[in-house]
Design a protein around this motif. Structure first.
Motif, PDB file in Angstrom:
ATOM      1  N   TYR A  47       0.826  -1.208   0.000  1.00 14.74           N
ATOM      2  CA  TYR A  47       0.000   0.000   0.000  1.00 14.74           C
ATOM      3  C   TYR A  47       0.864   1.264   0.000  1.00 14.74           C
ATOM      4  O   TYR A  47       0.489   2.297  -0.578  1.00 14.74           O
ATOM      5  N   ALA A  48       2.048   1.205   0.632  1.00 13.59           N
ATOM      6  CA  ALA A  48       2.957   2.350   0.604  1.00 13.59           C
ATOM      7  C   ALA A  48       3.532   2.539  -0.791  1.00 13.59           C
ATOM      8  O   ALA A  48       3.782   3.676  -1.232  1.00 13.59           O
ATOM      9  N   LEU A  49       3.740   1.448  -1.503  1.00 14.78           N
ATOM     10  CA  LEU A  49       4.249   1.551  -2.866  1.00 14.78           C
ATOM     11  C   LEU A  49       3.209   2.198  -3.787  1.00 14.78           C
ATOM     12  O   LEU A  49       3.526   3.085  -4.583  1.00 14.78           O
ATOM     13  N   ARG A  50       1.953   1.760  -3.662  1.00  9.83           N
ATOM     14  CA  ARG A  50       0.900   2.326  -4.521  1.00  9.83           C
ATOM     15  C   ARG A  50       0.707   3.820  -4.255  1.00  9.83           C
ATOM     16  O   ARG A  50       0.372   4.573  -5.172  1.00  9.83           O
ATOM     17  N   GLY A  51       0.923   4.251  -3.014  1.00 13.98           N
ATOM     18  CA  GLY A  51       0.729   5.648  -2.673  1.00 13.98           C
ATOM     19  C   GLY A  51       1.975   6.497  -2.761  1.00 13.98           C
ATOM     20  O   GLY A  51       1.955   7.658  -2.342  1.00 13.98           O
ATOM     21  N   HIS A  52       3.069   5.943  -3.299  1.00 14.69           N
ATOM     22  CA  HIS A  52       4.323   6.689  -3.368  1.00 14.69           C
ATOM     23  C   HIS A  52       4.175   7.887  -4.302  1.00 14.69           C
ATOM     24  O   HIS A  52       3.488   7.820  -5.334  1.00 14.69           O
ATOM     25  N   TRP A  53       4.850   8.969  -3.958  1.00 12.95           N
ATOM     26  CA  TRP A  53       4.719  10.201  -4.735  1.00 12.95           C
ATOM     27  C   TRP A  53       5.163  10.040  -6.180  1.00 12.95           C
ATOM     28  O   TRP A  53       4.725  10.789  -7.065  1.00 12.95           O
ATOM     29  N   ALA A  54       6.031   9.054  -6.447  1.00 12.71           N
ATOM     30  CA  ALA A  54       6.507   8.873  -7.822  1.00 12.71           C
ATOM     31  C   ALA A  54       5.367   8.545  -8.782  1.00 12.71           C
ATOM     32  O   ALA A  54       5.446   8.858  -9.975  1.00 12.71           O
ATOM     33  N   PHE A  55       4.298   7.913  -8.264  1.00 11.82           N
ATOM     34  CA  PHE A  55       3.159   7.565  -9.120  1.00 11.82           C
ATOM     35  C   PHE A  55       2.079   8.657  -9.109  1.00 11.82           C
ATOM     36  O   PHE A  55       1.161   8.609  -9.928  1.00 11.82           O
ATOM     37  N   ARG A  56       2.179   9.617  -8.193  1.00 11.05           N
ATOM     38  CA  ARG A  56       1.119  10.608  -8.048  1.00 11.05           C
ATOM     39  C   ARG A  56       1.464  11.963  -8.640  1.00 11.05           C
ATOM     40  O   ARG A  56       0.569  12.722  -9.010  1.00 11.05           O
ATOM     41  N   GLN A  57       2.727  12.287  -8.723  1.00 13.34           N
ATOM     42  CA  GLN A  57       3.122  13.602  -9.227  1.00 13.34           C
ATOM     43  C   GLN A  57       3.134  13.608 -10.755  1.00 13.34           C
ATOM     44  O   GLN A  57       3.758  12.743 -11.384  1.00 13.34           O
ATOM     45  N   LYS A  58       2.475  14.613 -11.358  1.00  8.67           N
ATOM     46  CA  LYS A  58       2.395  14.683 -12.813  1.00  8.67           C
ATOM     47  C   LYS A  58       3.755  14.967 -13.446  1.00  8.67           C
ATOM     48  O   LYS A  58       3.991  14.578 -14.596  1.00  8.67           O
ATOM     49  N   TRP A  59       4.623  15.654 -12.706  1.00 14.68           N
ATOM     50  CA  TRP A  59       5.923  16.005 -13.265  1.00 14.68           C
ATOM     51  C   TRP A  59       6.935  14.872 -13.152  1.00 14.68           C
ATOM     52  O   TRP A  59       8.075  15.002 -13.596  1.00 14.68           O
ATOM     53  N   ASN A  60       6.514  13.724 -12.581  1.00 12.17           N
ATOM     54  CA  ASN A  60       7.441  12.613 -12.368  1.00 12.17           C
ATOM     55  C   ASN A  60       7.153  11.478 -13.351  1.00 12.17           C
ATOM     56  O   ASN A  60       6.000  11.199 -13.678  1.00 12.17           O
ATOM     57  N   VAL A  61       8.212  10.822 -13.804  1.00  6.20           N
ATOM     58  CA  VAL A  61       8.098   9.687 -14.715  1.00  6.20           C
ATOM     59  C   VAL A  61       8.755   8.475 -14.060  1.00  6.20           C
ATOM     60  O   VAL A  61       9.914   8.542 -13.638  1.00  6.20           O
ATOM     61  N   VAL A  62       8.007   7.371 -13.949  1.00  5.94           N
ATOM     62  CA  VAL A  62       8.551   6.119 -13.419  1.00  5.94           C
ATOM     63  C   VAL A  62       9.126   5.328 -14.587  1.00  5.94           C
ATOM     64  O   VAL A  62       8.393   4.874 -15.470  1.00  5.94           O
ATOM     65  N   GLU A  63      10.447   5.192 -14.598  1.00  7.84           N
ATOM     66  CA  GLU A  63      11.115   4.465 -15.676  1.00  7.84           C
ATOM     67  C   GLU A  63      10.949   2.957 -15.530  1.00  7.84           C
ATOM     68  O   GLU A  63      10.688   2.251 -16.504  1.00  7.84           O
ATOM     69  N   ARG A  64      11.113   2.475 -14.299  1.00  3.55           N
ATOM     70  CA  ARG A  64      11.024   1.025 -14.060  1.00  3.55           C
ATOM     71  C   ARG A  64      10.448   0.785 -12.677  1.00  3.55           C
ATOM     72  O   ARG A  64      10.674   1.567 -11.751  1.00  3.55           O
ATOM     73  N   LEU A  65       9.714  -0.293 -12.560  1.00  4.94           N
ATOM     74  CA  LEU A  65       9.300  -0.822 -11.266  1.00  4.94           C
ATOM     75  C   LEU A  65       9.825  -2.248 -11.203  1.00  4.94           C
ATOM     76  O   LEU A  65       9.467  -3.088 -12.033  1.00  4.94           O
ATOM     77  N   VAL A  66      10.706  -2.510 -10.245  1.00  2.00           N
ATOM     78  CA  VAL A  66      11.414  -3.788 -10.164  1.00  2.00           C
ATOM     79  C   VAL A  66      11.017  -4.492  -8.872  1.00  2.00           C
ATOM     80  O   VAL A  66      10.979  -3.879  -7.805  1.00  2.00           O
TER      81      VAL A  66
END
Length: 331
Positions: free
Chosen positions: A94-113
């Motif tokens: 649940y902490a992973l799903r709510g991490h700011w990396a997935f919520r901020q529009k200016w952020n891009v998640v390159e990989r989830l490992v």
């Protein structure tokens, strides 16, 4: 080394009993005069042992010689950056799903490992350590590590066999100098007799000074956010981590189980429906082995749950039993 209570054991768990490694083959709840107990059966060895079958209290603790863990690593960057700028390692879904990396529009998640970790302790004799000046054998893969330590004494990491011998020699010198009787007439301490293994000031038990080989094995796989466990929001316990390792193929149970498929079993089946010979396979946990037949074809179906916890139905034929139910039933 972690401790695990009998009620939290799982099939496939490797525990340390004395100086011997044992693998749990089956578990059962058992009624005794003192209440409920846990029956534990370890895998058979040659020659047969009288203590292969144990009946213990649910709170009886075992030393877990192989601990499994699951975590996820987010690789992210600002949308105007060209390279990864941030890495976050999180073990709670649940902490992973709510991490700011997935919520901020200016952020891009390159990989989830997804990271699978197996921490293994193996007891060794002094003659099994690398020889004088010999290096420590390479770990299973470049992301893993191998080192030594004494079971319950001394530094947490001894990098080579020579380091283990130096630590034992240091303890022997401390024992000789500090643990002998005192000569009150001469006002001095005499050299101690015996060895460090029989001295209660050096260790509570001779097994505390047993050399151990420690291997931290890490494997990684790219995943998507939807592949996270949907039926559990908190950090996965060791049993749940082991089950996920088995489901995703990071770990293969010691031997393939034969027999009819039942509730709680882990099964393997062709991922492409069996259309291509030698194709990829997938694993899932049996939720119900008797959901009924297909309304059109009449083919027997089984209700399964994948690694993400989502349920689906498929034909019973083509499913091969990989592992029995891993944990004790809730009741």
């Amino acid at each position: 080394m972690l401790n695990i209570s009998a009620k939290d054991l799982y099939v496939g768990a490797v525990v340390l009993i004395g100086a011997r490694l044992e693998t749990v083959e089956s578990l059962r709840r058992q009624a005794t005069r003192g209440g409920m107990a846990v029956g534990v059966t370890f895998e058979a060895t040659e020659p047969p042992r009288p203590d292969r079958h144990l009946v213990v209290e649910p709170d009886r603790e075992f030393a877990l010689a192989r601990a499994h863990g699951v975590a996820w690593i987010i690789h992210s960057r600002h949308r105007s950056a060209r390279a990864v700028q941030d890495r976050a390692r999180i073990g709670v879904p649940y902490a992973l799903r709510g991490h700011w990396a997935f919520r901020q529009k200016w952020n891009v998640v390159e990989r989830l490992v997804e990271e699978h970790t197996v921490l293994t302790h193996r007891p060794l004799g002094l003659d099994e350590l690398p020889g004088l000046g010999a290096p420590t054998p390479a770990p299973p893969n470049p992301d893993s590590s191998r080192f030594y330590r004494l079971h319950r004494h001394g530094p947490a990491v001894l990098s080579t066999g020579d380091a283990v011998r130096r630590e034992l020699a240091r303890l022997a010198e401390v024992h000789r100098r500090d643990h002998g009787p005192i000569d009150w007439e001469m006002a001095q301490r005499l050299p101690a007799g015996g060895d460090i293994y029989s001295c209660r000031s050096c260790a509570r038990s001779p097994l505390d000074l047993m050399p151990m080989e420690v291997v931290v094995e890490r494997t990684y796989r790219d995943v998507v956010l939807d592949a996270l466990p949907s039926d559990w929001e908190y950090e996965l316990c060791t049993a749940a981590s082991y089950e996920r390792h088995v489901l995703l193929g990071s770990v293969t149970p010691p031997r393939r189980c034969e027999g009819e498929i039942g509730d709680g079993d882990i099964v393997e089946f062709p991922a492409d429906g069996g259309r291509a010979p030698g194709g990829a396979s997938a694993r899932a946990k049996v939720v119900s082995s008797t959901p009924g037949n297909d309304l059109v074809t009449g083919v027997p179906l089984v209700l399964l749950a994948g690694p993400d916890g989502r349920q689906f139905r498929r034909a019973l034929s083509g499913c091969a039993r990989v592992a029995p139910p891993l944990c004790l039933p809730l009741r």
